[in-house]
Design a protein around this motif. Structure first.
Motif, PDB file in Angstrom:
ATOM      1  N   ARG A 130      63.137   7.752  64.913  1.00  0.00           N
ATOM      2  CA  ARG A 130      64.354   7.884  64.113  1.00  0.00           C
ATOM      3  C   ARG A 130      64.261   9.101  63.197  1.00  0.00           C
ATOM      4  O   ARG A 130      65.221   9.877  63.077  1.00  0.00           O
ATOM      5  CB  ARG A 130      64.573   6.620  63.290  1.00  0.00           C
ATOM      6  N   ALA A 131      63.115   9.287  62.547  1.00  0.00           N
ATOM      7  CA  ALA A 131      62.949  10.449  61.661  1.00  0.00           C
ATOM      8  C   ALA A 131      63.059  11.754  62.455  1.00  0.00           C
ATOM      9  O   ALA A 131      63.606  12.745  61.957  1.00  0.00           O
ATOM     10  CB  ALA A 131      61.613  10.365  60.920  1.00  0.00           C
ATOM     11  N   LYS A 132      62.562  11.765  63.684  1.00  0.00           N
ATOM     12  CA  LYS A 132      62.695  12.961  64.530  1.00  0.00           C
ATOM     13  C   LYS A 132      64.162  13.201  64.898  1.00  0.00           C
ATOM     14  O   LYS A 132      64.659  14.330  64.798  1.00  0.00           O
ATOM     15  CB  LYS A 132      61.882  12.791  65.815  1.00  0.00           C
ATOM     16  N   ARG A 133      64.846  12.132  65.352  1.00  0.00           N
ATOM     17  CA  ARG A 133      66.259  12.255  65.753  1.00  0.00           C
ATOM     18  C   ARG A 133      67.124  12.766  64.609  1.00  0.00           C
ATOM     19  O   ARG A 133      68.060  13.531  64.823  1.00  0.00           O
ATOM     20  CB  ARG A 133      66.812  10.895  66.196  1.00  0.00           C
ATOM     21  N   GLU A 134      66.805  12.337  63.389  1.00  0.00           N
ATOM     22  CA  GLU A 134      67.586  12.743  62.217  1.00  0.00           C
ATOM     23  C   GLU A 134      67.178  14.125  61.706  1.00  0.00           C
ATOM     24  O   GLU A 134      67.703  14.594  60.700  1.00  0.00           O
ATOM     25  CB  GLU A 134      67.437  11.710  61.094  1.00  0.00           C
ATOM     26  N   GLY A 135      66.209  14.754  62.364  1.00  0.00           N
ATOM     27  CA  GLY A 135      65.800  16.099  61.982  1.00  0.00           C
ATOM     28  C   GLY A 135      64.947  16.164  60.729  1.00  0.00           C
ATOM     29  O   GLY A 135      64.844  17.206  60.095  1.00  0.00           O
ATOM     30  N   GLU A 136      64.308  15.050  60.353  1.00  0.00           N
ATOM     31  CA  GLU A 136      63.483  15.012  59.148  1.00  0.00           C
ATOM     32  C   GLU A 136      61.995  15.126  59.440  1.00  0.00           C
ATOM     33  O   GLU A 136      61.213  15.360  58.516  1.00  0.00           O
ATOM     34  CB  GLU A 136      63.755  13.722  58.362  1.00  0.00           C
ATOM     35  N   LEU A 137      61.612  14.939  60.673  1.00  0.00           N
ATOM     36  CA  LEU A 137      60.207  14.975  61.059  1.00  0.00           C
ATOM     37  C   LEU A 137      60.052  15.922  62.234  1.00  0.00           C
ATOM     38  O   LEU A 137      60.898  15.945  63.139  1.00  0.00           O
ATOM     39  CB  LEU A 137      59.734  13.566  61.461  1.00  0.00           C
ATOM     40  N   ARG A 138      58.976  16.691  62.210  1.00  0.00           N
ATOM     41  CA  ARG A 138      58.705  17.631  63.300  1.00  0.00           C
ATOM     42  C   ARG A 138      58.736  16.914  64.643  1.00  0.00           C
ATOM     43  O   ARG A 138      58.217  15.811  64.784  1.00  0.00           O
ATOM     44  CB  ARG A 138      57.339  18.288  63.103  1.00  0.00           C
ATOM     45  N   GLU A 139      59.308  17.553  65.637  1.00  0.00           N
ATOM     46  CA  GLU A 139      59.442  16.972  66.976  1.00  0.00           C
ATOM     47  C   GLU A 139      58.113  16.755  67.680  1.00  0.00           C
ATOM     48  O   GLU A 139      57.998  15.883  68.527  1.00  0.00           O
ATOM     49  CB  GLU A 139      60.321  17.881  67.855  1.00  0.00           C
ATOM     50  N   ASP A 140      57.101  17.558  67.346  1.00  0.00           N
ATOM     51  CA  ASP A 140      55.834  17.494  68.072  1.00  0.00           C
ATOM     52  C   ASP A 140      54.870  16.442  67.524  1.00  0.00           C
ATOM     53  O   ASP A 140      53.763  16.278  68.030  1.00  0.00           O
ATOM     54  CB  ASP A 140      55.154  18.867  68.089  1.00  0.00           C
ATOM     55  N   VAL A 141      55.269  15.669  66.522  1.00  0.00           N
ATOM     56  CA  VAL A 141      54.411  14.663  65.916  1.00  0.00           C
ATOM     57  C   VAL A 141      54.516  13.360  66.714  1.00  0.00           C
ATOM     58  O   VAL A 141      55.612  12.918  67.038  1.00  0.00           O
ATOM     59  CB  VAL A 141      54.816  14.405  64.450  1.00  0.00           C
ATOM     60  N   THR A 142      53.373  12.746  67.000  1.00  0.00           N
ATOM     61  CA  THR A 142      53.378  11.460  67.703  1.00  0.00           C
ATOM     62  C   THR A 142      52.988  10.333  66.746  1.00  0.00           C
ATOM     63  O   THR A 142      52.347  10.570  65.717  1.00  0.00           O
ATOM     64  CB  THR A 142      52.389  11.462  68.884  1.00  0.00           C
ATOM     65  N   THR A 143      53.363   9.134  67.113  1.00  0.00           N
ATOM     66  CA  THR A 143      52.991   7.965  66.304  1.00  0.00           C
ATOM     67  C   THR A 143      51.483   7.839  66.234  1.00  0.00           C
ATOM     68  O   THR A 143      50.926   7.556  65.167  1.00  0.00           O
ATOM     69  CB  THR A 143      53.610   6.687  66.910  1.00  0.00           C
ATOM     70  N   HIS A 144      50.813   8.049  67.366  1.00  0.00           N
ATOM     71  CA  HIS A 144      49.349   7.943  67.390  1.00  0.00           C
ATOM     72  C   HIS A 144      48.719   8.930  66.411  1.00  0.00           C
ATOM     73  O   HIS A 144      47.799   8.574  65.663  1.00  0.00           O
ATOM     74  CB  HIS A 144      48.826   8.160  68.809  1.00  0.00           C
ATOM     75  N   GLU A 145      49.232  10.168  66.385  1.00  0.00           N
ATOM     76  CA  GLU A 145      48.707  11.162  65.449  1.00  0.00           C
ATOM     77  C   GLU A 145      48.933  10.730  63.994  1.00  0.00           C
ATOM     78  O   GLU A 145      48.041  10.877  63.157  1.00  0.00           O
ATOM     79  CB  GLU A 145      49.365  12.526  65.686  1.00  0.00           C
ATOM     80  N   LEU A 146      50.115  10.182  63.713  1.00  0.00           N
ATOM     81  CA  LEU A 146      50.393   9.725  62.347  1.00  0.00           C
ATOM     82  C   LEU A 146      49.453   8.596  61.943  1.00  0.00           C
ATOM     83  O   LEU A 146      48.985   8.549  60.806  1.00  0.00           O
ATOM     84  CB  LEU A 146      51.839   9.268  62.213  1.00  0.00           C
ATOM     85  N   LEU A 147      49.177   7.677  62.861  1.00  0.00           N
ATOM     86  CA  LEU A 147      48.254   6.586  62.543  1.00  0.00           C
ATOM     87  C   LEU A 147      46.848   7.112  62.296  1.00  0.00           C
ATOM     88  O   LEU A 147      46.160   6.641  61.393  1.00  0.00           O
ATOM     89  CB  LEU A 147      48.272   5.531  63.643  1.00  0.00           C
ATOM     90  N   LEU A 148      46.426   8.088  63.083  1.00  0.00           N
ATOM     91  CA  LEU A 148      45.109   8.678  62.846  1.00  0.00           C
ATOM     92  C   LEU A 148      45.063   9.396  61.499  1.00  0.00           C
ATOM     93  O   LEU A 148      44.075   9.296  60.765  1.00  0.00           O
ATOM     94  CB  LEU A 148      44.734   9.627  63.983  1.00  0.00           C
ATOM     95  N   LEU A 149      46.149  10.103  61.159  1.00  0.00           N
ATOM     96  CA  LEU A 149      46.219  10.757  59.843  1.00  0.00           C
ATOM     97  C   LEU A 149      46.208   9.722  58.721  1.00  0.00           C
ATOM     98  O   LEU A 149      45.566   9.919  57.689  1.00  0.00           O
ATOM     99  CB  LEU A 149      47.472  11.635  59.744  1.00  0.00           C
ATOM    100  N   LEU A 150      46.917   8.616  58.930  1.00  0.00           N
ATOM    101  CA  LEU A 150      46.911   7.543  57.937  1.00  0.00           C
ATOM    102  C   LEU A 150      45.508   6.988  57.759  1.00  0.00           C
ATOM    103  O   LEU A 150      45.044   6.801  56.636  1.00  0.00           O
ATOM    104  CB  LEU A 150      47.854   6.412  58.350  1.00  0.00           C
ATOM    105  N   HIS A 151      44.821   6.733  58.874  1.00  0.00           N
ATOM    106  CA  HIS A 151      43.457   6.209  58.779  1.00  0.00           C
ATOM    107  C   HIS A 151      42.555   7.200  58.042  1.00  0.00           C
ATOM    108  O   HIS A 151      41.742   6.801  57.209  1.00  0.00           O
ATOM    109  CB  HIS A 151      42.899   5.902  60.168  1.00  0.00           C
ATOM    110  N   ALA A 152      42.730   8.485  58.332  1.00  0.00           N
ATOM    111  CA  ALA A 152      41.916   9.499  57.657  1.00  0.00           C
ATOM    112  C   ALA A 152      42.232   9.537  56.162  1.00  0.00           C
ATOM    113  O   ALA A 152      41.325   9.596  55.326  1.00  0.00           O
ATOM    114  CB  ALA A 152      42.159  10.879  58.281  1.00  0.00           C
ATOM    115  N   ALA A 153      43.530   9.473  55.806  1.00  0.00           N
ATOM    116  CA  ALA A 153      43.925   9.489  54.398  1.00  0.00           C
ATOM    117  C   ALA A 153      43.433   8.233  53.685  1.00  0.00           C
ATOM    118  O   ALA A 153      42.998   8.291  52.535  1.00  0.00           O
ATOM    119  CB  ALA A 153      45.443   9.619  54.268  1.00  0.00           C
ATOM    120  N   SER A 154      43.474   7.105  54.381  1.00  0.00           N
ATOM    121  CA  SER A 154      43.013   5.854  53.786  1.00  0.00           C
ATOM    122  C   SER A 154      41.508   5.908  53.534  1.00  0.00           C
ATOM    123  O   SER A 154      41.039   5.533  52.458  1.00  0.00           O
ATOM    124  CB  SER A 154      43.365   4.684  54.706  1.00  0.00           C
ATOM    125  N   TRP A 155      40.771   6.390  54.519  1.00  0.00           N
ATOM    126  CA  TRP A 155      39.319   6.509  54.352  1.00  0.00           C
ATOM    127  C   TRP A 155      38.988   7.498  53.233  1.00  0.00           C
ATOM    128  O   TRP A 155      38.226   7.191  52.325  1.00  0.00           O
ATOM    129  CB  TRP A 155      38.670   6.954  55.659  1.00  0.00           C
TER     130      TRP A 155
END
Length: 187
Positions: free
Chosen positions: A137-162
């Protein structure tokens, strides 16, 4: 089809005490807390623990299932939020708080996303699938880069959490997550 018998009252009490003591032990010592210690603190033998929870993952999954289900439900609720990127950030921050519950849980959930044999696999994938709708939805609305995947975001979240757990003071994960999202916004 096998009929599931209800637990005897004493078995139910043991099960509940094991979950209660596991919650305490994992909060104190992380996900690698001694299962023997959990059984002892619950006043049962290790065999009783293993009858209820054949693996550490099974015990963690029983403790965390409701939290993970709540995160999946939260993602569905946030689909109606008027700001798609804000909704995604809100969901990821909540997920980060959930996976930061016990020391070592971040690594465990990150591994469970790719380990089909893990008892946490289904719960982690349900959360990921629910969150993927927020990402799309964020991609469709033009708020999030098109090349970002959910898996990448989860890995970034895990890294930020750690990493956030290694910063002084509270709110480290949220600060790092905000920095990550600055780089993910469409310019």
């Amino acid at each position: 089809m096998t009929e599931v018998k209800p637990m005897r009252a004493d078995a139910r009490r043991n099960y509940e005490r094991l979950l209660q003591e596991a919650q305490r032990a994992f909060a104190e010592h992380g996900v690698e807390a001694s299962l023997e210690d959990i059984a002892r603190r619950a006043g049962v033998g290790i065999g009783t623990l293993y009858r209820h929870f054949p693996t550490r993952d099974a015990l963690l999954e029983s403790l965390l299932r409701a939290r993970f289900d709540a995160q999946a439900e939260r993602a569905r609720e946030l689909l109606t939020h008027p700001e798609p990127l804000n909704a995604l950030q809100t969901w990821l921050a909540g997920l980060g708080d959930t996976t930061g519950t016990f020391r070592g849980l971040v690594e465990l959930t990150a591994g469970a996303l790719s380990d089909e044999s893990s008892r946490l696999y289904a719960s982690c994938h349900a959360m990921r699938d629910a969150g993927s709708h927020l990402v799309e939805r964020a991609k469709r609305e033009g708020e999030l880069r098109e090349d970002v995947t959910t898996h990448e975001l989860l890995l970034l979240l895990h890294a930020a959490s750690w990493a956030g757990g290694h910063l002084p003071g509270p709110g480290g994960m949220q600060r790092l997550l905000a920095l990550v999202f600055e780089g993910l916004r469409v310019s």
